[in-house]
Design an enzyme around this catalytic site. Structure first.
Site, PDB file in Angstrom:
ATOM      1  N   ASP A 110       0.983  -1.260   0.010  1.00 56.61           N
ATOM      2  CA  ASP A 110      -0.009   0.083   0.024  1.00 56.61           C
ATOM      3  C   ASP A 110       0.895   1.395  -0.044  1.00 56.61           C
ATOM      4  O   ASP A 110       2.127   1.206   0.548  1.00 56.61           O
ATOM      5  CB  ASP A 110      -0.774  -0.005   1.212  1.00 56.61           C
ATOM      6  CG  ASP A 110      -1.994   0.918   1.043  1.00 56.61           C
ATOM      7  OD1 ASP A 110      -3.110   0.171   0.971  1.00 56.61           O
ATOM      8  OD2 ASP A 110      -1.977   2.130   1.213  1.00 56.61           O
ATOM      9  N   LYS A 170     -12.150   2.701 -14.946  1.00 55.20           N
ATOM     10  CA  LYS A 170     -12.682   1.246 -14.552  1.00 55.20           C
ATOM     11  C   LYS A 170     -13.074   0.746 -16.103  1.00 55.20           C
ATOM     12  O   LYS A 170     -12.979  -0.373 -16.234  1.00 55.20           O
ATOM     13  CB  LYS A 170     -13.687   1.360 -13.550  1.00 55.20           C
ATOM     14  CG  LYS A 170     -13.462   1.797 -12.104  1.00 55.20           C
ATOM     15  CD  LYS A 170     -12.272   1.080 -11.680  1.00 55.20           C
ATOM     16  CE  LYS A 170     -12.001   1.519 -10.390  1.00 55.20           C
ATOM     17  NZ  LYS A 170     -10.848   0.366  -9.628  1.00 55.20           N
ATOM     18  N   ASN A 222      -5.569  -3.606  -7.147  1.00 57.43           N
ATOM     19  CA  ASN A 222      -6.848  -3.186  -6.421  1.00 57.43           C
ATOM     20  C   ASN A 222      -6.930  -1.627  -6.164  1.00 57.43           C
ATOM     21  O   ASN A 222      -7.729  -1.147  -5.799  1.00 57.43           O
ATOM     22  CB  ASN A 222      -6.881  -3.664  -5.126  1.00 57.43           C
ATOM     23  CG  ASN A 222      -7.867  -3.405  -4.140  1.00 57.43           C
ATOM     24  OD1 ASN A 222      -8.979  -3.697  -4.626  1.00 57.43           O
ATOM     25  ND2 ASN A 222      -7.576  -2.788  -3.077  1.00 57.43           N
ATOM     26  N   THR A 257     -17.021   0.332   2.638  1.00 55.11           N
ATOM     27  CA  THR A 257     -15.294   0.826   3.145  1.00 55.11           C
ATOM     28  C   THR A 257     -15.327   2.333   3.221  1.00 55.11           C
ATOM     29  O   THR A 257     -16.264   2.480   3.348  1.00 55.11           O
ATOM     30  CB  THR A 257     -14.592   0.186   1.982  1.00 55.11           C
ATOM     31  OG1 THR A 257     -14.905   1.128   0.836  1.00 55.11           O
ATOM     32  CG2 THR A 257     -14.738  -1.083   1.530  1.00 55.11           C
ATOM     33  N   ASP A 309       3.464   2.577  -3.843  1.00 58.21           N
ATOM     34  CA  ASP A 309       2.571   3.623  -4.451  1.00 58.21           C
ATOM     35  C   ASP A 309       2.770   3.165  -5.873  1.00 58.21           C
ATOM     36  O   ASP A 309       3.444   3.112  -6.677  1.00 58.21           O
ATOM     37  CB  ASP A 309       3.348   5.039  -4.377  1.00 58.21           C
ATOM     38  CG  ASP A 309       2.703   6.008  -5.257  1.00 58.21           C
ATOM     39  OD1 ASP A 309       1.668   5.627  -6.017  1.00 58.21           O
ATOM     40  OD2 ASP A 309       2.727   7.070  -4.978  1.00 58.21           O
ATOM     41  N   VAL A 310       1.207   2.689  -6.210  1.00 58.56           N
ATOM     42  CA  VAL A 310       1.314   2.037  -7.497  1.00 58.56           C
ATOM     43  C   VAL A 310       1.293   2.923  -8.903  1.00 58.56           C
ATOM     44  O   VAL A 310       1.430   2.387  -9.736  1.00 58.56           O
ATOM     45  CB  VAL A 310      -0.298   1.341  -7.756  1.00 58.56           C
ATOM     46  CG1 VAL A 310      -0.301   0.200  -6.650  1.00 58.56           C
ATOM     47  CG2 VAL A 310      -1.472   2.544  -7.422  1.00 58.56           C
ATOM     48  N   TYR A 322     -13.521   8.144 -13.426  1.00 56.05           N
ATOM     49  CA  TYR A 322     -13.576   7.007 -12.426  1.00 56.05           C
ATOM     50  C   TYR A 322     -14.034   5.923 -13.433  1.00 56.05           C
ATOM     51  O   TYR A 322     -13.641   4.768 -13.529  1.00 56.05           O
ATOM     52  CB  TYR A 322     -14.361   7.062 -11.399  1.00 56.05           C
ATOM     53  CG  TYR A 322     -14.424   5.907 -10.404  1.00 56.05           C
ATOM     54  CD1 TYR A 322     -13.077   5.296  -9.836  1.00 56.05           C
ATOM     55  CD2 TYR A 322     -15.577   5.294 -10.260  1.00 56.05           C
ATOM     56  CE1 TYR A 322     -13.258   4.526  -9.001  1.00 56.05           C
ATOM     57  CE2 TYR A 322     -15.655   3.982  -9.266  1.00 56.05           C
ATOM     58  CZ  TYR A 322     -14.367   3.772  -8.596  1.00 56.05           C
ATOM     59  OH  TYR A 322     -14.556   2.472  -7.763  1.00 56.05           O
TER      60      TYR A 322
HETATM   61  N1  LIG Z   1     -16.143   0.737  -1.791  1.00 52.40           N
HETATM   62  C1  LIG Z   1     -16.623   0.495  -2.889  1.00 52.40           C
HETATM   63  O1  LIG Z   1     -18.040   0.992  -2.805  1.00 52.40           O
HETATM   64  C2  LIG Z   1     -16.090  -0.021  -4.251  1.00 52.40           C
HETATM   65  C3  LIG Z   1     -16.921  -0.318  -5.428  1.00 52.40           C
HETATM   66  C4  LIG Z   1     -16.421  -0.449  -6.520  1.00 52.40           C
HETATM   67  C5  LIG Z   1     -15.206  -0.503  -6.545  1.00 52.40           C
HETATM   68  N2  LIG Z   1     -14.128  -0.099  -5.600  1.00 52.40           N
HETATM   69  C6  LIG Z   1     -12.671  -0.186  -5.849  1.00 52.40           C
HETATM   70  O2  LIG Z   1     -12.375  -1.097  -4.846  1.00 52.40           O
HETATM   71  C7  LIG Z   1     -10.829  -0.747  -4.836  1.00 52.40           C
HETATM   72  C8  LIG Z   1     -10.577  -0.448  -3.190  1.00 52.40           C
HETATM   73  O3  LIG Z   1     -11.554   0.331  -2.763  1.00 52.40           O
HETATM   74  P1  LIG Z   1     -11.841   0.316  -1.183  1.00 52.40           P
HETATM   75  O4  LIG Z   1     -13.430   0.829  -1.133  1.00 52.40           O
HETATM   76  O5  LIG Z   1     -11.327  -0.927  -0.363  1.00 52.40           O
HETATM   77  O6  LIG Z   1     -10.999   1.480  -0.656  1.00 52.40           O
HETATM   78  P2  LIG Z   1     -10.348   2.040   0.727  1.00 52.40           P
HETATM   79  O7  LIG Z   1     -10.502   3.523   0.775  1.00 52.40           O
HETATM   80  O8  LIG Z   1     -11.021   1.156   1.757  1.00 52.40           O
HETATM   81  O9  LIG Z   1      -8.791   1.635   0.501  1.00 52.40           O
HETATM   82  C9  LIG Z   1      -7.931   2.223  -0.502  1.00 52.40           C
HETATM   83  C10 LIG Z   1      -6.459   1.965   0.039  1.00 52.40           C
HETATM   84  O10 LIG Z   1      -5.920   2.441  -1.362  1.00 52.40           O
HETATM   85  C11 LIG Z   1      -4.635   2.912  -0.738  1.00 52.40           C
HETATM   86  N3  LIG Z   1      -3.941   3.843  -1.863  1.00 52.40           N
HETATM   87  C12 LIG Z   1      -4.449   4.978  -2.133  1.00 52.40           C
HETATM   88  N4  LIG Z   1      -3.569   5.445  -2.960  1.00 52.40           N
HETATM   89  C13 LIG Z   1      -2.687   4.708  -3.195  1.00 52.40           C
HETATM   90  C14 LIG Z   1      -1.608   4.775  -4.337  1.00 52.40           C
HETATM   91  N5  LIG Z   1      -1.213   5.473  -4.878  1.00 52.40           N
HETATM   92  N6  LIG Z   1      -1.009   3.389  -4.073  1.00 52.40           N
HETATM   93  C15 LIG Z   1      -1.184   2.320  -3.331  1.00 52.40           C
HETATM   94  N7  LIG Z   1      -2.182   2.376  -2.575  1.00 52.40           N
HETATM   95  C16 LIG Z   1      -2.828   3.388  -2.645  1.00 52.40           C
HETATM   96  C17 LIG Z   1      -5.228   3.634   0.449  1.00 52.40           C
HETATM   97  O11 LIG Z   1      -3.733   3.932   1.353  1.00 52.40           O
HETATM   98  C18 LIG Z   1      -5.974   2.598   1.131  1.00 52.40           C
HETATM   99  O12 LIG Z   1      -5.099   1.609   1.744  1.00 52.40           O
HETATM  100  C19 LIG Z   1     -10.560   0.579  -5.526  1.00 52.40           C
HETATM  101  O13 LIG Z   1     -10.159   0.347  -6.832  1.00 52.40           O
HETATM  102  C20 LIG Z   1     -11.985   1.158  -5.704  1.00 52.40           C
HETATM  103  O14 LIG Z   1     -12.270   1.864  -6.786  1.00 52.40           O
HETATM  104  C21 LIG Z   1     -14.866   0.107  -4.429  1.00 52.40           C
END
Ligand SMILES: NC(=O)c1ccc[n+]([C@@H]2O[C@H](COP(=O)([O-])OP(=O)(O)OC[C@H]3O[C@@H](n4cnc5c(N)ncnc54)[C@H](O)[C@@H]3O)[C@@H](O)[C@H]2O)c1
Length: 254
Positions: A42, A163, A95, A193, A68-69, A159
């Protein structure tokens, strides 16, 4: 959950991105529970460390690494660290992503490019950095997409583009590396989340009403789908975008 999880990924090494929170964190726990050695990465190094510690405390095998991705250099370092730990890489969970609101006429260049770099460019960087190891292992890649790839939501053009790009890229990569690496995406609907922490109770209730399953998803719902696609149970599945949205995207919204 740990006791009930099948051990489908035993002895394999999995690297996960954005795994200090939410879906990534739940997936790290799930893959570890299924027997994988997990590299929890992360941009939040402390968060990644905490998750790896929790996995080890539960009897699993985990390392953590700041990644950092959006940085190709950090990708190179994380992959090198993974190879020096176990000598192979079998599963990659890509992710990272974030939805910043703003209609197209309101978005500045930085917000547009930032969202695409985090969610889409990062997939390219991650795949480029891992193809040799994944090829050697005949590995599997799972990318976290979103229902924004399938249906329009007002105010999220960058976004949706990021995606949606993943949907096409996963098919492209599956063809490109067919027989060597499987590529699939999970396509979550609303998942409870940190992303949802600031959503109003009204919007939350409206989203639940529009979801045939009658609830928001949990991070564990998505983790279970990632584990399936990462495992040999999905050995004939590649290039697929798997909706895990409680029916949100196929509902008429009545
Ligand atoms: N929560 C939802 O409703 C939902 C729905 C569809 C898709 N998603 C997707 O799921 C994935 C995870 O979302 P989540 O809800 O678990 O988020 P979250 O906010 O719980 O976690 C996001 C994580 O990403 C990390 N992060 C941010 N920038 C970064 C970077 N540059 N490099 C590496 N890590 C980084 C943060 O530190 C954090 O730990 C994302 O791709 C999001 O678009 C989420």
């Amino acid at each position: 959950m740990t006791a009930a999880a099948p051990a489908r990924i035993t002895g394999r090494t999995a690297l996960l991105t954005a795994a200090a929170s939410g879906i990534g964190e739940a997936t790290a726990h799930r893959l570890a529970a299924e027997g994988a050695r997990v590299v929890v990465t992360d941009a939040d190094a402390e968060g990644a460390h905490r998750v790896a510690e929790e996995i080890r405390a539960g009897g699993g095998q985990a390392r953590d690494h700041r990644l950092d991705v959006t940085s190709p250099d950090e990708w190179a370092a994380a992959v090198e660290e993974t190879a020096s730990w176990t000598g192979h890489l079998d599963v990659l969970h890509l992710n990272a992503g974030r939805n910043l609101p703003g209609a197209a006429h309101e978005l500045d260049d930085a917000s547009w490019h930032g969202q695409l770099r985090l969610a889409l460019d990062s997939v390219f960087f991650g795949v480029r950095a891992t193809v040799p190891l994944l090829t050697a292992a005949r590995g599997a890649v799972v990318i976290t997409s979103s229902v924004h790839a399938a249906i329009g939501f007002k105010g999220f053009p960058a976004y949706a583009a990021a995606k949606g790009g993943i949907s096409a890229l996963v098919r492209q990569l599956a063809v490109e590396y067919g027989g060597r690496i499987r590529f699939n995406a999970v396509v979550p609907g609303a998942v409870d989340t940190a992303l949802w922490a600031h959503v109003s109770p009204e919007y939350r209730a409206e989203t639940i009403a529009r979801t045939p399953a009658g609830r928001l998803g949990t991070p564990e719902d998505i983790a279970a789908a990632v584990a399936l696609l990462a495992s040999d149970d999905a050995s004939f599945i590649t290039g697929h975008n798997l909706l895990v949205d409680g029916g949100r995207s196929i509902s008429s919204h009545e």
